[in-house]
Design a protein around this motif. Sequence first.
Motif, PDB file in Angstrom:
ATOM      1  N   LYS A  64       0.828  -1.209   0.000  1.00 26.49           N
ATOM      2  CA  LYS A  64       0.000   0.000   0.000  1.00 26.49           C
ATOM      3  C   LYS A  64       0.865   1.263   0.000  1.00 26.49           C
ATOM      4  N   TRP A  65       2.140   1.137   0.391  1.00 23.45           N
ATOM      5  CA  TRP A  65       3.038   2.293   0.397  1.00 23.45           C
ATOM      6  C   TRP A  65       3.305   2.816  -1.005  1.00 23.45           C
ATOM      7  N   VAL A  66       3.055   2.000  -2.024  1.00 24.19           N
ATOM      8  CA  VAL A  66       3.307   2.446  -3.399  1.00 24.19           C
ATOM      9  C   VAL A  66       2.423   3.638  -3.736  1.00 24.19           C
ATOM     10  N   PHE A  67       1.163   3.584  -3.317  1.00 22.63           N
ATOM     11  CA  PHE A  67       0.222   4.652  -3.638  1.00 22.63           C
ATOM     12  C   PHE A  67      -0.147   5.516  -2.426  1.00 22.63           C
ATOM     13  N   ALA A  68       0.165   5.041  -1.236  1.00 16.90           N
ATOM     14  CA  ALA A  68      -0.053   5.830  -0.017  1.00 16.90           C
ATOM     15  C   ALA A  68       1.283   5.880   0.721  1.00 16.90           C
ATOM     16  N   THR A  69       2.231   6.595   0.138  1.00 16.20           N
ATOM     17  CA  THR A  69       3.602   6.623   0.649  1.00 16.20           C
ATOM     18  C   THR A  69       3.672   7.319   2.002  1.00 16.20           C
ATOM     19  N   PRO A  70       4.250   6.661   3.020  1.00 17.20           N
ATOM     20  CA  PRO A  70       4.402   7.311   4.326  1.00 17.20           C
ATOM     21  C   PRO A  70       5.266   8.561   4.203  1.00 17.20           C
ATOM     22  N   LEU A 128      19.602   1.335  19.974  1.00 21.01           N
ATOM     23  CA  LEU A 128      18.821   1.852  18.851  1.00 21.01           C
ATOM     24  C   LEU A 128      19.365   1.372  17.514  1.00 21.01           C
ATOM     25  N   ASP A 129      20.679   1.237  17.400  1.00 23.15           N
ATOM     26  CA  ASP A 129      21.266   0.742  16.150  1.00 23.15           C
ATOM     27  C   ASP A 129      20.843  -0.699  15.868  1.00 23.15           C
ATOM     28  N   ILE A 130      20.811  -1.507  16.915  1.00 25.74           N
ATOM     29  CA  ILE A 130      20.381  -2.903  16.739  1.00 25.74           C
ATOM     30  C   ILE A 130      18.937  -2.957  16.249  1.00 25.74           C
ATOM     31  N   GLU A 131      18.082  -2.154  16.873  1.00 24.51           N
ATOM     32  CA  GLU A 131      16.675  -2.148  16.468  1.00 24.51           C
ATOM     33  C   GLU A 131      16.532  -1.642  15.038  1.00 24.51           C
ATOM     34  N   LEU A 132      17.292  -0.599  14.699  1.00 27.56           N
ATOM     35  CA  LEU A 132      17.228  -0.043  13.350  1.00 27.56           C
ATOM     36  C   LEU A 132      17.697  -1.062  12.308  1.00 27.56           C
ATOM     37  N   THR A 133      18.796  -1.742  12.600  1.00 26.78           N
ATOM     38  CA  THR A 133      19.340  -2.732  11.663  1.00 26.78           C
ATOM     39  C   THR A 133      18.366  -3.870  11.426  1.00 26.78           C
ATOM     40  N   LEU A 134      17.780  -4.384  12.498  1.00 26.30           N
ATOM     41  CA  LEU A 134      16.836  -5.492  12.374  1.00 26.30           C
ATOM     42  C   LEU A 134      15.578  -5.076  11.616  1.00 26.30           C
ATOM     43  N   GLU A 135      15.089  -3.875  11.922  1.00 26.96           N
ATOM     44  CA  GLU A 135      13.895  -3.399  11.226  1.00 26.96           C
ATOM     45  C   GLU A 135      14.185  -3.209   9.741  1.00 26.96           C
ATOM     46  N   ARG A 136      15.355  -2.665   9.415  1.00 27.38           N
ATOM     47  CA  ARG A 136      15.733  -2.476   8.008  1.00 27.38           C
ATOM     48  C   ARG A 136      15.760  -3.820   7.279  1.00 27.38           C
ATOM     49  N   GLU A 137      16.356  -4.820   7.910  1.00 25.63           N
ATOM     50  CA  GLU A 137      16.456  -6.135   7.271  1.00 25.63           C
ATOM     51  C   GLU A 137      15.082  -6.756   7.063  1.00 25.63           C
ATOM     52  N   HIS A 138      14.221  -6.678   8.075  1.00 25.96           N
ATOM     53  CA  HIS A 138      12.868  -7.248   7.953  1.00 25.96           C
ATOM     54  C   HIS A 138      12.098  -6.572   6.814  1.00 25.96           C
ATOM     55  N   LEU A 139      12.157  -5.249   6.750  1.00 22.28           N
ATOM     56  CA  LEU A 139      11.401  -4.518   5.730  1.00 22.28           C
ATOM     57  C   LEU A 139      11.957  -4.767   4.337  1.00 22.28           C
ATOM     58  N   LEU A 140      13.288  -4.774   4.201  1.00 26.09           N
ATOM     59  CA  LEU A 140      13.877  -4.988   2.879  1.00 26.09           C
ATOM     60  C   LEU A 140      13.613  -6.400   2.378  1.00 26.09           C
ATOM     61  N   LYS A 141      13.687  -7.381   3.272  1.00 27.14           N
ATOM     62  CA  LYS A 141      13.385  -8.761   2.862  1.00 27.14           C
ATOM     63  C   LYS A 141      11.938  -8.876   2.392  1.00 27.14           C
ATOM     64  N   SER A 142      11.041  -8.173   3.068  1.00 25.39           N
ATOM     65  CA  SER A 142       9.633  -8.208   2.663  1.00 25.39           C
ATOM     66  C   SER A 142       9.430  -7.500   1.336  1.00 25.39           C
ATOM     67  N   ALA A 204       8.784  -3.175  -6.150  1.00 23.14           N
ATOM     68  CA  ALA A 204       9.903  -3.539  -5.270  1.00 23.14           C
ATOM     69  C   ALA A 204      10.839  -2.351  -5.057  1.00 23.14           C
ATOM     70  N   GLU A 205      11.181  -1.664  -6.137  1.00 19.17           N
ATOM     71  CA  GLU A 205      12.099  -0.530  -6.030  1.00 19.17           C
ATOM     72  C   GLU A 205      11.475   0.617  -5.243  1.00 19.17           C
ATOM     73  N   LYS A 206      10.181   0.839  -5.427  1.00 18.37           N
ATOM     74  CA  LYS A 206       9.508   1.915  -4.689  1.00 18.37           C
ATOM     75  C   LYS A 206       9.492   1.598  -3.198  1.00 18.37           C
ATOM     76  N   LEU A 207       9.194   0.363  -2.847  1.00 15.09           N
ATOM     77  CA  LEU A 207       9.150  -0.022  -1.433  1.00 15.09           C
ATOM     78  C   LEU A 207      10.531   0.096  -0.795  1.00 15.09           C
ATOM     79  N   LYS A 208      11.563  -0.310  -1.516  1.00 14.19           N
ATOM     80  CA  LYS A 208      12.925  -0.185  -0.974  1.00 14.19           C
ATOM     81  C   LYS A 208      13.301   1.281  -0.770  1.00 14.19           C
ATOM     82  N   ALA A 209      12.864   2.148  -1.681  1.00 14.54           N
ATOM     83  CA  ALA A 209      13.138   3.578  -1.525  1.00 14.54           C
ATOM     84  C   ALA A 209      12.439   4.137  -0.286  1.00 14.54           C
TER      85      ALA A 209
END
Length: 246
Positions: A64-70, A128-142, A204-209
Amino acid sequence: MDKLSIAGLLLAILAVIGGFVIEGGALITLFHFPAFLIVFGGTIGAVMLQSPASQFQRGLLMSKWVFATPVYDVDEGIERISHWANEARQNGFLALENEAIAESDTFINKGLNLLVDGAESEVIRDALDIELTLEREHLLKSARIFDSMGGYSPTIGIIGAVLGLIQAMANIKDPTSLGNGIATAFVATIYGVGFANLLFIPVAEKLKAVVYQQMLYKEMLIEGILSIANGENPRSIELKLSSYRK
């Protein structure tokens, strides 16, 4: 709504279909449900097979972020950090306790609570870095499930083409069945390549951006919280974080 993404999708579809019609093609020939079922269903099924359930579900929710970008308002973020810095400077870190309680964002809540608890800046950074890194990995994998769809779709389109040709050859003496088989063959190929290049890969590219934008915003929050922990002047913090506006 992201008007640019909507306009881009419509332009891509209209350009392909418009060019086909201008060349004399009949629009109805592009609509072939068996070919659609083979390509779209086969692609989704293959990605479901390779992906953990949580990753696949998160990817679908992210679409949904493609058309409703946070929107991550850097100016508002800097203003909030400056407010926290002033509160901490005037009344001590405990003054941020109410801010932490009222904060709905779990990342900010964690950072403020660490400040309230009087944690060292290195401890705050590590947490905070650990949380940021893990969140980045989860979102990018998705987000990459759509990359996978873009990879499988053309190949499954070829499978659809082969199936159509098999049907055509099996009914070579029946002109009607022969025509349906050939239609499935060519339309399935179009669907496979079209879905990949006009939908799955761009999504995929839009979500990664969007993920990178979100992570950059949170890196700014970390820098601001660490500056508060180190007792820096609120004005200096604001000037330091102004670089994130670029």
